[in-house]
Design a protein around this motif. Structure first.
Motif, mmCIF file in Angstrom:
data_model
loop_
_atom_site.group_PDB
_atom_site.id
_atom_site.type_symbol
_atom_site.label_atom_id
_atom_site.label_comp_id
_atom_site.label_asym_id
_atom_site.label_seq_id
_atom_site.Cartn_x
_atom_site.Cartn_y
_atom_site.Cartn_z
ATOM 1 N N ASP A 135 0.828 -1.212 0.000
ATOM 2 C CA ASP A 135 0.000 0.000 0.000
ATOM 3 C C ASP A 135 0.864 1.266 0.000
ATOM 4 O OD1 ASP A 135 -2.320 -1.459 -0.021
ATOM 5 O OD2 ASP A 135 -2.649 -1.329 2.150
ATOM 6 N N LEU A 136 1.926 1.238 0.825
ATOM 7 C CA LEU A 136 2.798 2.409 0.904
ATOM 8 C C LEU A 136 3.512 2.648 -0.418
ATOM 9 C CD1 LEU A 136 3.962 4.671 2.590
ATOM 10 C CD2 LEU A 136 5.718 3.105 3.410
ATOM 11 N N LYS A 137 3.964 1.578 -1.050
ATOM 12 C CA LYS A 137 4.637 1.713 -2.346
ATOM 13 C C LYS A 137 3.689 2.313 -3.386
ATOM 14 C CE LYS A 137 7.249 -0.993 -5.763
ATOM 15 N NZ LYS A 137 6.404 -0.698 -6.945
ATOM 16 N N LEU A 138 2.460 1.816 -3.434
ATOM 17 C CA LEU A 138 1.479 2.342 -4.388
ATOM 18 C C LEU A 138 1.123 3.796 -4.075
ATOM 19 C CD1 LEU A 138 -0.909 -0.741 -4.677
ATOM 20 C CD2 LEU A 138 0.670 0.109 -6.435
ATOM 21 N N ALA A 139 1.037 4.116 -2.773
ATOM 22 C CA ALA A 139 0.731 5.492 -2.374
ATOM 23 C C ALA A 139 1.828 6.442 -2.824
ATOM 24 C CB ALA A 139 0.549 5.576 -0.860
ATOM 25 N N LEU A 198 -4.711 5.674 -0.307
ATOM 26 C CA LEU A 198 -3.735 4.644 0.058
ATOM 27 C C LEU A 198 -2.953 5.014 1.308
ATOM 28 C CD1 LEU A 198 -2.509 3.794 -3.535
ATOM 29 C CD2 LEU A 198 -3.704 2.234 -1.991
ATOM 30 N N TYR A 199 -2.577 6.281 1.454
ATOM 31 C CA TYR A 199 -1.857 6.693 2.672
ATOM 32 C C TYR A 199 -2.746 6.517 3.910
ATOM 33 C CZ TYR A 199 2.183 8.789 0.280
ATOM 34 O OH TYR A 199 3.324 9.002 -0.439
ATOM 35 N N GLU A 200 -4.011 6.888 3.789
ATOM 36 C CA GLU A 200 -4.912 6.744 4.936
ATOM 37 C C GLU A 200 -5.183 5.273 5.240
ATOM 38 O OE1 GLU A 200 -8.309 9.246 4.240
ATOM 39 O OE2 GLU A 200 -7.229 11.038 4.890
ATOM 40 N N THR A 223 6.337 10.927 9.455
ATOM 41 C CA THR A 223 6.222 12.384 9.303
ATOM 42 C C THR A 223 6.084 12.769 7.840
ATOM 43 O OG1 THR A 223 7.510 12.790 11.309
ATOM 44 C CG2 THR A 223 7.369 14.589 9.727
ATOM 45 N N GLU A 224 6.844 12.108 6.976
ATOM 46 C CA GLU A 224 6.750 12.409 5.545
ATOM 47 C C GLU A 224 5.384 11.997 4.991
ATOM 48 O OE1 GLU A 224 7.861 13.760 1.742
ATOM 49 O OE2 GLU A 224 8.703 14.138 3.733
ATOM 50 N N ILE A 225 4.816 10.926 5.510
ATOM 51 C CA ILE A 225 3.469 10.522 5.087
ATOM 52 C C ILE A 225 2.462 11.588 5.491
ATOM 53 C CG2 ILE A 225 1.621 8.838 5.437
ATOM 54 C CD1 ILE A 225 3.785 6.702 5.743
ATOM 55 N N TYR A 226 2.581 12.098 6.732
ATOM 56 C CA TYR A 226 1.693 13.181 7.162
ATOM 57 C C TYR A 226 1.800 14.366 6.199
ATOM 58 C CZ TYR A 226 1.431 10.826 11.758
ATOM 59 O OH TYR A 226 1.221 9.931 12.761
ATOM 60 N N TYR A 227 3.044 14.710 5.851
ATOM 61 C CA TYR A 227 3.261 15.864 4.971
ATOM 62 C C TYR A 227 2.663 15.617 3.588
ATOM 63 C CZ TYR A 227 5.706 19.631 2.530
ATOM 64 O OH TYR A 227 6.007 20.741 1.783
ATOM 65 N N ARG A 228 2.831 14.415 3.082
ATOM 66 C CA ARG A 228 2.282 14.114 1.756
ATOM 67 C C ARG A 228 0.751 14.112 1.774
ATOM 68 N NH1 ARG A 228 6.126 9.895 -1.536
ATOM 69 N NH2 ARG A 228 8.060 11.113 -1.364
ATOM 70 N N LEU A 229 0.171 13.655 2.872
ATOM 71 C CA LEU A 229 -1.285 13.744 2.989
ATOM 72 C C LEU A 229 -1.732 15.207 2.986
ATOM 73 C CD1 LEU A 229 -2.238 10.943 5.529
ATOM 74 C CD2 LEU A 229 -3.336 11.354 3.325
#
Length: 670
Positions: free
Chosen positions: A24-28, A43-45, A76-82
């Motif tokens: 999921d993370l790779k696809l996101a 996907l991130y959520e 943290t980077e996932i939060y930022y990308r969201l």
């Protein structure tokens, strides 16, 4: 054995879940770097175990760019990308909490996280919090670039917003949403009227498309009632546009027989945004024709056309070379066969270093309305109006609250015979979490809007002065100028005929101005402009232009050269024009003769016209750099005065000689 088998089963479930999470993370990440923000959010959520499904997916702002991501990312980077994904889909309310999570306890957050957090707080009307975040951003972000300038502009915006919200201008206008009674969608925008139909662009969830993000923008038409659009049908072109294309933001000639609009998407794996035209033939729209390269420069975005009622002039937004910022407004002529002439920049009076988009021009009122995010305003894109013609414009005025909001306000259209705001439409995402919607605006009867605006500058340097305290005595109001030196008082139902303004700033002599208002001016909307300058307490010696400027006067560029039968210069010619602009900007006593020439092919009349267009293209570039048109003298010479032979012996063609003759030359004069 049972315990062993149970442990193995649990272990396999954990491993499988971890593998699924990694997938999921790779696809996101792939979706995010591919600018498929709708899918990235989902996907991130899902990866974070939230499982919310976003309504976002609106793609009306063609040409937006994002910051490239990294290969390996943490929470943290996932939060930022969201946060970024929601912001780039214009959903500030959902973006703000993710920016907060990105910054919480983070000693080294992404460089722009705090800036964007401030803008989303402003958009959601959390003004004090926005001011705090923007000031903190300026304290830690030391680069002198566009983001720092934008943060300073946002602080000016916050002052302007709170002035607007305290004013009485909302009493002047009635604002209402224009509903769709035929179908439900979160995104519908860019109104235009032709005949008895209202045309607009809608962002619909098209389950038939093969897009990862199932939102497609298409052009629709319906019957307009007072508060809604009925009988909405998609506009079908005879080429049956591919689902992979977005298309919309249309403009029509007065007879409704010719349409100009934007298509955007991907072609041969490359993104494109271009302007097309179509004609109504026997009740059907013909296959769209892409306008020539005078408008659609390959490799750049050209969008949001507006055509004058007689079909002779086209105004559009483009990020092409030669502009002042990201997107500028340009115009060109359209001949009877539909060919577009050389594109001319509207100049520094209208365009800024940021984005100017979605033009609308009322020929009778000689008023341009456009959207910009590069001026002091309510935030995001605001609507501005500027009086003038295509060669000279007055200072643009912010249409103010309640027409503008703290979010995005764009795509203005007026169907009024009198004042622009008597019967008008515009697009805004003020009432939506993600998308633009159509709104109506109408002036209340017997109520007038009056404004006194101006700009304060240094009398010696001519630079704008910030934080000048401007006092309007008759209203007992006092406000500071912003970083661009501008001030504005909103006044309704003027009762006085004489006004006085006082100006004060530390380090400068105080000054004052007076304004006399004719009695008849109090009965309709008026903008009174009062500019002034302040003298420093200690005179400042003007800066002497560097010696290099004197050298440039004696070493002018030989010429600017053009391709055969073309009236626009190549990017390679820009440095020569920039050096001319430097000379003229540093010595305002100088003027410039701009002399256009062609080679010997074609008739004399045609070549005179072509040489004029070439000279005008150079003049337009210099005007956009801040050179007054009064200092530029254009002379077309056609095929006169070749500097090299067009042909050699035995009448053999000489391409190199012709290239030297297709030129514009310059002469500095006092």
């Amino acid at each position: 054995m049972k315990r062993f088998l149970l442990s193995i089963s649990i272990y396999m479930l954990v491993v499988t879940a971890a593998a699924q999470q990694a997938a999921d993370l790779k696809l996101a990440n792939e979706a995010y770097t591919g600018k498929d923000y709708y899918r990235a959010i989902t996907l991130y959520e899902k990866y974070l175990g939230i499982g919310q499904k976003s309504k976002a997916g609106f793609y009306s702002y063609a040409g937006q760019k994002m910051v490239a991501g990294t290969k390996s990312i943490g929470t943290t980077e996932i939060y930022y990308r969201l946060a970024e994904s929601y912001r780039l889909l214009n959903d500030d309310a959902k973006a703000a909490p993710w920016y907060a999570k990105t910054l919480q306890g983070n000693t080294n957050p992404p460089a722009l996280a705090r800036y964007y957090y401030g803008t989303t707080l402003r958009a959601t009307k959390q003004f004090q919090e926005a001011e705090s975040e923007l000031k903190q951003f300026l304290n830690t972000y030391t680069q002198q670039d566009a983001y720092r300038a934008a943060a300073v502009q946002e602080l000016d915006n916050l002052v302007f917003i709170q002035q607007q919200l305290k004013g009485k201008k909302q009493e002047l206008y009635s604002i209402g949403k224009l509903h769709n009674s035929s179908f439900k969608t979160d995104g519908y925008y860019a109104p235009a009227i032709a005949g008895n139909s209202l045309y607009f662009t809608a962002s619909l969830n098209d389950t038939a498309t093969k897009r990862a993000t199932p939102f497609v923008n298409q052009l629709y038409a319906g019957t307009l009632t007072d508060t809604s659009i009925a009988g909405v049908q998609p506009v079908a072109f005879s080429d049956m546009a591919k689902a992979a294309y977005h298309q919309g933001a249309a403009s029509f000639t007065a007879n409704g027989k010719k349409m100009f609009f934007t298509r955007w998407g991907e072609s041969n794996g490359k993104p494109f945004t271009a302007i097309y035209s179509s004609e109504a033939i026997n009740g059907k729209w013909s296959a769209p024709v892409k306008l020539n390269t005078n408008v659609n420069i390959e490799g750049y975005n050209n969008k949001q056309p507006f055509v004058t009622q007689d079909g002779s002039l086209l105004i559009f937004s483009s990020d092409r070379p030669g502009g002042l910022g990201k997107y500028d407004l340009w115009y060109c002529t359209i001949d009877a066969t539909g060919n577009a002439g050389t594109a001319i920049n509207l100049g520094s009076s209208v365009n800024t270093s940021m984005n100017e988009t979605a033009p609308f021009y009322n020929t009778a009122a000689q008023t341009l309305v456009f959207a910009s995010d590069g001026r002091t305003g309510m935030g995001g894109y605001d609507l501005y109006s500027a009086k003038g013609n295509l060669l000279q414009w007055q200072q643009p005025k912010n249409l103010g609250y309640p027409i503008n909001s703290t979010k995005n306000d764009v795509y203005f259209y007026s169907n009024a015979q009198g004042g622009l705001l008597q019967n008008a439409y515009f697009s805004s995402d003020r009432a939506s979490g993600c998308c633009l919607e159509l709104f109506t605006v109408s002036r209340q009867n017997n109520v007038t809007a009056q404004n006194i605006t101006g700009k304060l500058t240094d009398c010696v340097t001519g630079n704008p002065l910030t934080n000048v305290q401007v006092t309007l005595n008759q209203q007992n109001q006092s406000i500071p100028t912003g970083n661009a030196g501008h001030y504005s008082f909103n006044i309704s139902r003027l009762t006085a005929t004489q006004f006085s303004l006082q100006y004060s700033k530390e380090g400068y002599n105080n000054a004052q101005s007076s304004l006399e208002v004719a009695a008849e001016s109090r009965d309709y909307d008026t903008v009174f402009t009062v500019n002034a300058c302040l003298t420093p307490l200690q005179p400042v010696t003007p800066v002497t232009p560097p010696a290099v400027i004197e050298e440039k006067k004696n070493t002018l560029p030989a010429a600017v050269y053009f391709e055969f039968d073309k009236a626009f210069f190549a990017t390679a010619e820009v440095p020569a024009l920039d050096s001319l602009a430097d000379i003229l900007l540093n010595d305002k006593t100088l003027s410039l003769e701009i002399n256009g020439y062609t080679d010997g092919k074609g008739s004399n009349d045609y070549n005179i016209k072509l040489s004029l267009e070439r000279a005008k293209a150079c003049a337009a570039y210099l005007t956009a750099k801040g050179i007054s048109t009064e200092r530029l003298r254009i002379k077309p010479y056609g095929e006169c005065c070749p500097v090299a032979p067009d042909t050699l012996g035995s009448n053999k063609d000489n391409p190199e000689g012709r290239m030297q003759n297709r030129r514009v030359e310059f002469k500095i004069v006092k």
